[in-house]
Design a protein around this motif. Sequence first.
Motif, mmCIF file in Angstrom:
data_model
loop_
_atom_site.group_PDB
_atom_site.id
_atom_site.type_symbol
_atom_site.label_atom_id
_atom_site.label_comp_id
_atom_site.label_asym_id
_atom_site.label_seq_id
_atom_site.Cartn_x
_atom_site.Cartn_y
_atom_site.Cartn_z
ATOM 1 N N VAL A 1 0.837 -1.199 0.000
ATOM 2 C CA VAL A 1 0.000 0.000 0.000
ATOM 3 C C VAL A 1 0.873 1.250 0.000
ATOM 4 O O VAL A 1 0.607 2.211 -0.732
ATOM 5 C CB VAL A 1 -0.961 -0.013 1.205
ATOM 6 C CG1 VAL A 1 -1.629 1.346 1.385
ATOM 7 C CG2 VAL A 1 -2.018 -1.093 1.028
ATOM 8 N N ASP A 2 1.925 1.233 0.817
ATOM 9 C CA ASP A 2 2.866 2.369 0.831
ATOM 10 C C ASP A 2 3.463 2.586 -0.551
ATOM 11 O O ASP A 2 3.597 3.730 -1.013
ATOM 12 C CB ASP A 2 3.991 2.113 1.837
ATOM 13 C CG ASP A 2 3.556 2.261 3.281
ATOM 14 O OD1 ASP A 2 2.509 2.905 3.527
ATOM 15 O OD2 ASP A 2 4.259 1.724 4.162
ATOM 16 N N TYR A 3 3.842 1.499 -1.194
ATOM 17 C CA TYR A 3 4.487 1.581 -2.505
ATOM 18 C C TYR A 3 3.542 2.159 -3.549
ATOM 19 O O TYR A 3 3.908 3.075 -4.295
ATOM 20 C CB TYR A 3 4.963 0.186 -2.927
ATOM 21 C CG TYR A 3 5.740 0.171 -4.222
ATOM 22 C CD1 TYR A 3 7.098 0.466 -4.236
ATOM 23 C CD2 TYR A 3 5.113 -0.142 -5.424
ATOM 24 C CE1 TYR A 3 7.812 0.457 -5.428
ATOM 25 C CE2 TYR A 3 5.816 -0.154 -6.612
ATOM 26 C CZ TYR A 3 7.166 0.153 -6.614
ATOM 27 O OH TYR A 3 7.867 0.159 -7.797
ATOM 28 N N LEU A 4 2.318 1.643 -3.599
ATOM 29 C CA LEU A 4 1.335 2.144 -4.564
ATOM 30 C C LEU A 4 0.973 3.596 -4.283
ATOM 31 O O LEU A 4 0.812 4.399 -5.212
ATOM 32 C CB LEU A 4 0.081 1.273 -4.529
ATOM 33 C CG LEU A 4 0.245 -0.176 -5.001
ATOM 34 C CD1 LEU A 4 -1.036 -0.968 -4.741
ATOM 35 C CD2 LEU A 4 0.623 -0.240 -6.465
ATOM 36 N N THR A 5 0.859 3.925 -3.007
ATOM 37 C CA THR A 5 0.513 5.299 -2.627
ATOM 38 C C THR A 5 1.606 6.269 -3.046
ATOM 39 O O THR A 5 1.318 7.397 -3.485
ATOM 40 C CB THR A 5 0.264 5.377 -1.112
ATOM 41 O OG1 THR A 5 -0.803 4.480 -0.752
ATOM 42 C CG2 THR A 5 -0.113 6.792 -0.691
ATOM 43 N N ALA A 6 2.860 5.854 -2.904
ATOM 44 C CA ALA A 6 3.980 6.720 -3.276
ATOM 45 C C ALA A 6 3.959 7.030 -4.776
ATOM 46 O O ALA A 6 4.300 8.147 -5.191
ATOM 47 C CB ALA A 6 5.305 6.066 -2.889
ATOM 48 N N ILE A 7 3.567 6.062 -5.574
ATOM 49 C CA ILE A 7 3.441 6.302 -7.021
ATOM 50 C C ILE A 7 2.227 7.185 -7.287
ATOM 51 O O ILE A 7 2.289 8.156 -8.046
ATOM 52 C CB ILE A 7 3.305 4.974 -7.786
ATOM 53 C CG1 ILE A 7 4.567 4.128 -7.602
ATOM 54 C CG2 ILE A 7 3.071 5.242 -9.283
ATOM 55 C CD1 ILE A 7 4.431 2.718 -8.175
ATOM 56 N N GLY A 8 1.095 6.823 -6.665
ATOM 57 C CA GLY A 8 -0.154 7.557 -6.868
ATOM 58 C C GLY A 8 -1.114 6.759 -7.726
ATOM 59 O O GLY A 8 -0.804 6.437 -8.881
ATOM 60 N N MET A 9 -2.266 6.405 -7.188
ATOM 61 C CA MET A 9 -3.212 5.573 -7.923
ATOM 62 C C MET A 9 -3.773 6.292 -9.147
ATOM 63 O O MET A 9 -4.081 5.653 -10.161
ATOM 64 C CB MET A 9 -4.346 5.122 -7.004
ATOM 65 C CG MET A 9 -3.900 4.202 -5.873
ATOM 66 S SD MET A 9 -2.897 2.795 -6.425
ATOM 67 C CE MET A 9 -4.042 1.915 -7.483
ATOM 68 N N GLU A 10 -3.899 7.604 -9.072
ATOM 69 C CA GLU A 10 -4.371 8.348 -10.249
ATOM 70 C C GLU A 10 -3.360 8.238 -11.385
ATOM 71 O O GLU A 10 -3.739 8.065 -12.557
ATOM 72 C CB GLU A 10 -4.616 9.817 -9.897
ATOM 73 C CG GLU A 10 -5.780 10.058 -8.955
ATOM 74 C CD GLU A 10 -5.407 9.833 -7.494
ATOM 75 O OE1 GLU A 10 -4.201 9.582 -7.214
ATOM 76 O OE2 GLU A 10 -6.302 9.903 -6.643
ATOM 77 N N LYS A 11 -2.067 8.320 -11.047
ATOM 78 C CA LYS A 11 -1.018 8.184 -12.067
ATOM 79 C C LYS A 11 -1.006 6.775 -12.651
ATOM 80 O O LYS A 11 -0.843 6.595 -13.865
ATOM 81 C CB LYS A 11 0.347 8.529 -11.470
ATOM 82 C CG LYS A 11 0.558 9.994 -11.132
ATOM 83 C CD LYS A 11 1.988 10.230 -10.689
ATOM 84 C CE LYS A 11 2.271 11.717 -10.458
ATOM 85 N NZ LYS A 11 1.578 12.224 -9.259
ATOM 86 N N ILE A 12 -1.164 5.784 -11.779
ATOM 87 C CA ILE A 12 -1.202 4.396 -12.250
ATOM 88 C C ILE A 12 -2.373 4.195 -13.211
ATOM 89 O O ILE A 12 -2.213 3.612 -14.291
ATOM 90 C CB ILE A 12 -1.299 3.429 -11.057
ATOM 91 C CG1 ILE A 12 0.041 3.380 -10.303
ATOM 92 C CG2 ILE A 12 -1.712 2.025 -11.513
ATOM 93 C CD1 ILE A 12 0.004 2.578 -9.015
ATOM 94 N N HIS A 13 -3.540 4.678 -12.841
ATOM 95 C CA HIS A 13 -4.724 4.497 -13.682
ATOM 96 C C HIS A 13 -4.564 5.211 -15.021
ATOM 97 O O HIS A 13 -4.901 4.649 -16.076
ATOM 98 C CB HIS A 13 -5.961 5.012 -12.952
ATOM 99 C CG HIS A 13 -7.246 4.750 -13.675
ATOM 100 N ND1 HIS A 13 -7.628 3.495 -14.100
ATOM 101 C CD2 HIS A 13 -8.242 5.584 -14.071
ATOM 102 C CE1 HIS A 13 -8.797 3.561 -14.714
ATOM 103 N NE2 HIS A 13 -9.188 4.821 -14.718
ATOM 104 N N ALA A 14 -4.027 6.423 -14.994
ATOM 105 C CA ALA A 14 -3.850 7.180 -16.239
ATOM 106 C C ALA A 14 -2.857 6.481 -17.162
ATOM 107 O O ALA A 14 -3.077 6.402 -18.383
ATOM 108 C CB ALA A 14 -3.376 8.598 -15.923
ATOM 109 N N TYR A 15 -1.771 5.970 -16.603
ATOM 110 C CA TYR A 15 -0.781 5.268 -17.423
ATOM 111 C C TYR A 15 -1.367 3.982 -18.000
ATOM 112 O O TYR A 15 -1.141 3.659 -19.182
ATOM 113 C CB TYR A 15 0.467 4.950 -16.591
ATOM 114 C CG TYR A 15 1.504 4.140 -17.336
ATOM 115 C CD1 TYR A 15 2.136 4.649 -18.471
ATOM 116 C CD2 TYR A 15 1.845 2.858 -16.921
ATOM 117 C CE1 TYR A 15 3.082 3.910 -19.171
ATOM 118 C CE2 TYR A 15 2.791 2.109 -17.608
ATOM 119 C CZ TYR A 15 3.398 2.629 -18.727
ATOM 120 O OH TYR A 15 4.336 1.885 -19.419
ATOM 121 N N GLU A 16 -2.145 3.262 -17.190
ATOM 122 C CA GLU A 16 -2.749 2.025 -17.685
ATOM 123 C C GLU A 16 -3.798 2.301 -18.756
ATOM 124 O O GLU A 16 -4.006 1.467 -19.644
ATOM 125 C CB GLU A 16 -3.336 1.226 -16.528
ATOM 126 C CG GLU A 16 -2.264 0.619 -15.634
ATOM 127 C CD GLU A 16 -2.834 -0.295 -14.579
ATOM 128 O OE1 GLU A 16 -4.052 -0.547 -14.580
ATOM 129 O OE2 GLU A 16 -2.053 -0.770 -13.732
#
Length: 420
Positions: free
Chosen positions: A295-310
Amino acid sequence: MTFTQAKTIADLVRSDFPILAQEIHEKPLIYFDNAATSQKPQAVLNALLNYYEKDNANVHRGAHSLSIRATEGYEGARNKVAKFINAAHREEIIYTRNASEAINLVAYSWGLSNLNRGDEIILSVMEHHSNIVPWQIIAQKTGAVIKYVQLTEIEEFDLEQYKSLLSNKTKLVAVVHVSNTLGCINPIENIIELAHQFGAKVLVDACQSVPHMAIDVQQINCDWLVASGHKMCGPTGIGFLYGKKEILTAMPPFLGGGEMISEVYFDHSTYGELPHKFEAGTPAIGEAIALGAAVDYLTAIGMEKIHAYEEELTTYLFKKLVEIPQLRIYGATSKLDGKNRAALAAFNVQGIHASDLSTLLDHEGVAIRSGHHCTQPLHRLFDASGSARASLYFYNTRAEIDDFIIALKDTIDFFSGMMA
């Protein structure tokens, strides 16, 4: 972690995942089986190892330093998960072995206590077996009736037909947020709002959404939500159930034994407060702590950024796939902008068994899934015994998609030459 337009998320994080650096059959590994399980970053591996090397002790029961540190890590991870999905209270997070156990917890605890003959349960035809079988068992025990939401012409959740199923008999709607076969992102807020108008409770299977997009359980207003740690960069053997506090408080225990008790007598027992009432026995302590690290790792990246990239990866993947005429892709292929669908594609090639396709792709270093993906009823609707599935995550790249497409075309050509 800082991102620039010059580099994608994948460029910046791939070195965090040691497993991705290997070769398979002397080819660089292209891991496209993320819907089944995700890979683990070094931070998660370190958290698991650190617990067993330095803090290994049982939680809640000891006054010594190891037990205190283990408890702090275990309960600290619960706080992280609660914040990650914006639960109103930390005790609304119940650790389970996986999402399947979480659904069974709700089915046996709430379902057996609240469903009666003639009550109706609404599922969809795209549900994972884990969100069908428990409700079939409970329906058989209680006399409740299961009804299914069908697909639209473009193979998405039929919201209009769903509306027609709702009535005062509806007591539960259990629905997947993102289909692990069709890839569609279901209109979950609308589904929940409509169900609540009839007084029904709603359980959301979020296994394919929690790892890939920001989820706010208070905003969507679900009654329960389930997810598995191993699909969100965490270890296997750990998942969680979110439930509204007042609902969980009213539910009886699912499993009995150590940790979930308050007082035990020869003739009766009393039970602990939330969340411990639903966590019988010694829990998966190291796995929970490692889930917190994920959770810390995903939060550090940012779920909005992950979703936009995907979304970008999804658009690129489907533009490449629809150019291959031999493919029958399941789910809406008319939406090629990456919106409202996940970064996964299930497909078949006429005359080629999905497992044969997967086996030959493995020899090119490409790992995809083949089978029914625990959605046998859905595949029967398509008159297919199974399908091949490529599923991506934020550490995958366009270059990998290009290599996958080349390998897929070569494999199709190979089989076509054999059949000629």
